[in-house]
Write an enzyme that holds these catalytic residues in place. Sequence first.
Site, mmCIF file in Angstrom:
data_model
loop_
_atom_site.group_PDB
_atom_site.id
_atom_site.type_symbol
_atom_site.label_atom_id
_atom_site.label_comp_id
_atom_site.label_asym_id
_atom_site.label_seq_id
_atom_site.Cartn_x
_atom_site.Cartn_y
_atom_site.Cartn_z
ATOM 1 N N CYS A 162 15.849 5.550 6.472
ATOM 2 C CA CYS A 162 14.497 5.531 7.054
ATOM 3 C C CYS A 162 13.728 4.377 6.429
ATOM 4 C CB CYS A 162 13.762 6.856 6.788
ATOM 5 S SG CYS A 162 12.009 6.731 7.240
ATOM 6 N N LYS A 185 1.286 15.696 6.740
ATOM 7 C CA LYS A 185 0.905 14.648 5.796
ATOM 8 C C LYS A 185 0.052 13.589 6.483
ATOM 9 C CE LYS A 185 2.969 11.026 2.937
ATOM 10 N NZ LYS A 185 4.016 10.030 2.909
ATOM 11 N N HIS A 212 -4.946 4.366 2.455
ATOM 12 C CA HIS A 212 -5.726 5.456 3.044
ATOM 13 C C HIS A 212 -6.011 6.478 1.949
ATOM 14 C CE1 HIS A 212 -2.246 8.136 3.233
ATOM 15 N NE2 HIS A 212 -1.564 7.248 3.954
ATOM 16 N N LYS A 264 -0.526 6.612 7.842
ATOM 17 C CA LYS A 264 -0.801 5.541 8.797
ATOM 18 C C LYS A 264 0.164 5.641 9.971
ATOM 19 C CE LYS A 264 -4.134 2.924 7.726
ATOM 20 N NZ LYS A 264 -4.813 1.729 8.146
ATOM 21 N N HIS A 284 8.871 11.262 7.989
ATOM 22 C CA HIS A 284 8.031 10.493 8.921
ATOM 23 C C HIS A 284 8.198 10.897 10.377
ATOM 24 C CE1 HIS A 284 7.856 7.925 5.355
ATOM 25 N NE2 HIS A 284 6.660 7.623 5.805
ATOM 26 N N CYS A 340 10.355 5.400 4.770
ATOM 27 C CA CYS A 340 10.529 5.958 3.402
ATOM 28 C C CYS A 340 11.226 4.964 2.497
ATOM 29 C CB CYS A 340 11.438 7.178 3.377
ATOM 30 S SG CYS A 340 10.981 8.584 4.293
ATOM 31 N N HIS A 364 -3.218 7.864 -0.381
ATOM 32 C CA HIS A 364 -2.776 7.043 -1.514
ATOM 33 C C HIS A 364 -3.780 7.152 -2.657
ATOM 34 C CE1 HIS A 364 -1.235 4.617 2.058
ATOM 35 N NE2 HIS A 364 -0.135 5.007 1.456
ATOM 36 N N CYS A 398 13.632 11.052 10.851
ATOM 37 C CA CYS A 398 13.470 11.216 9.405
ATOM 38 C C CYS A 398 12.679 12.494 9.136
ATOM 39 C CB CYS A 398 12.714 10.002 8.869
ATOM 40 S SG CYS A 398 11.772 10.319 7.384
HETATM 41 N N1 MSP Z 1 6.269 2.303 -3.049
HETATM 42 C C1 MSP Z 1 6.609 3.678 -3.133
HETATM 43 C C2 MSP Z 1 6.431 4.194 -4.543
HETATM 44 C C3 MSP Z 1 7.208 3.459 -5.591
HETATM 45 S S1 MSP Z 1 6.899 4.083 -7.182
HETATM 46 C C4 MSP Z 1 8.011 3.315 -8.128
HETATM 47 C C5 MSP Z 1 5.726 4.489 -2.187
HETATM 48 N N2 MSP Z 1 4.616 3.912 -1.799
HETATM 49 S S2 MSP Z 1 3.579 4.526 -0.757
HETATM 50 O O1 MSP Z 1 2.535 3.556 -0.666
HETATM 51 O O2 MSP Z 1 4.240 4.875 0.446
HETATM 52 O O3 MSP Z 1 3.062 5.886 -1.336
HETATM 53 C C6 MSP Z 1 2.514 5.941 -2.610
HETATM 54 C C7 MSP Z 1 2.021 7.298 -2.958
HETATM 55 O O4 MSP Z 1 1.017 7.716 -2.055
HETATM 56 C C8 MSP Z 1 3.075 8.382 -2.963
HETATM 57 O O5 MSP Z 1 2.958 9.122 -4.174
HETATM 58 C C9 MSP Z 1 2.698 9.271 -1.825
HETATM 59 O O6 MSP Z 1 3.019 10.596 -2.065
HETATM 60 C C10 MSP Z 1 1.189 9.083 -1.816
HETATM 61 N N3 MSP Z 1 0.672 9.506 -0.529
HETATM 62 C C11 MSP Z 1 0.786 8.871 0.670
HETATM 63 N N4 MSP Z 1 0.247 9.677 1.632
HETATM 64 C C12 MSP Z 1 -0.216 10.817 1.053
HETATM 65 C C13 MSP Z 1 -0.947 11.909 1.495
HETATM 66 N N5 MSP Z 1 -1.257 12.085 2.767
HETATM 67 N N6 MSP Z 1 -1.391 12.800 0.577
HETATM 68 C C14 MSP Z 1 -1.197 12.613 -0.769
HETATM 69 N N7 MSP Z 1 -0.487 11.587 -1.216
HETATM 70 C C15 MSP Z 1 0.186 10.791 -0.322
HETATM 71 O O7 MSP Z 1 6.093 5.592 -1.862
#
Ligand code: MSP
Length: 540
Positions: free
Chosen positions: A154, A322, A46, A325, A174, A157, A49, A171
Amino acid sequence: MTIDITSNTDKDAAIDAAIDGNVANGPSKDTFYLTTPIYYVNDVPHIGHAYTTVNADFFARFHRMAGEKVFFLTGTDEHGQKIAQAAEANGVTPIEWADRIFPGWQAVWDRLEISYDDFIRTTEDRHTKPVQELVQRLYDQGDIYLATYTGPYCVACEAFYQPSEIIDGLCPIHERPVEWIEEENYFFRLSAYADRLIELYETRPEFVQPDIRRNEVMSFVKGGLQDLSISRTSFSWGVPIPWDPKHVMYVWIDALQNYTTAVGQGRDEERFNRTWPADLHLIGKDILRQHAVIWPALLMAAGLELPRAVFAHGFLTVGGKKMSKTSLTGISPHLLLDTFGADGYRYHFLREGTFGQDGPFSWESMTARYNADLANDLGNLVSRSLAMTTNYFDAIIPEPTGAGELETTLHEVARRAGEQMEVHVRALNPSAALAEVFEFVRAVNHYIDDTTPWKLSKDPAQRDRLATVIHTICEAIRQISILICPAMPAASRRIREQLGVEPEELRPLSESLPQGSSLVGTKVTKGASIFPRVEVEKTD
Ligand code: MSP
């Protein structure tokens, strides 16, 4: 450079040197190394990310244009309970699920023109083997022991929490129920590194950015560190613990090492020394502890250098929370790309808000900024300038005949924009960097309004003056095409094509910006509008 650990005293000395930043930044390190988090393949991306990755790409492109050798890494995090659960819910094996999902991430990065140099999947052998070797080494040297873990976890997370952090059984991130687990796990002696971590934050304040995050991590560590459970036995989707394969590694222990395995950890020492340590790990603030506490402690234990900086940005929010999904607020990047294109998309998420702080996302503000900055200020500037060149000089950029005060002022604005852009990028502030560039764009529009080329064109006695004005405008547009390149690579290419400058001639920023008469005699081609207006209704 790896630190040679032959005795405990040597190890302590090596860690102290790493904390002080005194470990030779490998004499052979020659690469600016930048990373994004690796994304979980439990689901599709999304825009939250993509926020990290778009910003990372901006920095990577800027550093390349500054003439630096860059290695920009991204990838997917494919182990752990969350992915095992997603696979099960879809009736396939975890690896089948990961194989099905990861191309969707790459497809989004392709559409967004993300210029990553490597894409690592944590299920690849080049990752899992060195990870097992490193963990085995930590076990052999006494940094890992077996005990029973009891506490909350969690799955969303993939994180262990302290019971005191759980709010009404949920959590804190989340807001979903946590699992209470009681298992025999292997533990990493994280608590043994607390003093050194504090010393790290104190002696190298740039290690965790922005300051608010450094303070947060500092008080977390000062509050007391528990040893970390690094294995699980209640499911099997993970990297097996080499000496006891009924345990799989806690996903973060495997995932964090993507940053070192991708550049040759345990496989290619020469390459590793050229690239490691990372100059910048870009992450979201929810994964700060893993990157600013667990990761440096693991590296200290392994005798590897510490990254130079971890920068945690804020969240894209919906209704103050935040975007995710899990809470059904995730917006697909494709949806915005269809309307705004890659450049409009990238520009918005670089320019809007302050990198480091939370910011709400809204279609209205995205549309308003797109129309104001890109369609009006930049898009119109290019189209009206090329139209004037075409009408007054048969599309051939004329030779200037001498600069007056207005030209000198504009050159000064250009110089300042280039200089300030660099200052802001190096301070990790893309929004301020682009604000400088768009000051320059607006200054060129003012220059056109002040010099009134349409009036000059009616007076044959003003032909030389008109030539200077048109040349100045075209030259300014060439400079803008360079300054916008890290943010909007496709628009930069298209502007250069229309200007008749080969796209591949893009030189490092420092060489490209000075005024030159390289454009004289160049034939411009007025093409389709670079940023067609977006009607507000269209986005409803
Ligand atoms: N797999 C772990 C990261 C491992 S790094 C060795 C993870 N993955 S994630 O897919 O859940 O998230 C990846 C990144 O996306 C994180 O930096 C997270 O902060 C970012 N974001 C997910 N949702 C977000 C927002 N709504 N806004 C900004 N960034 C966010 O965590």
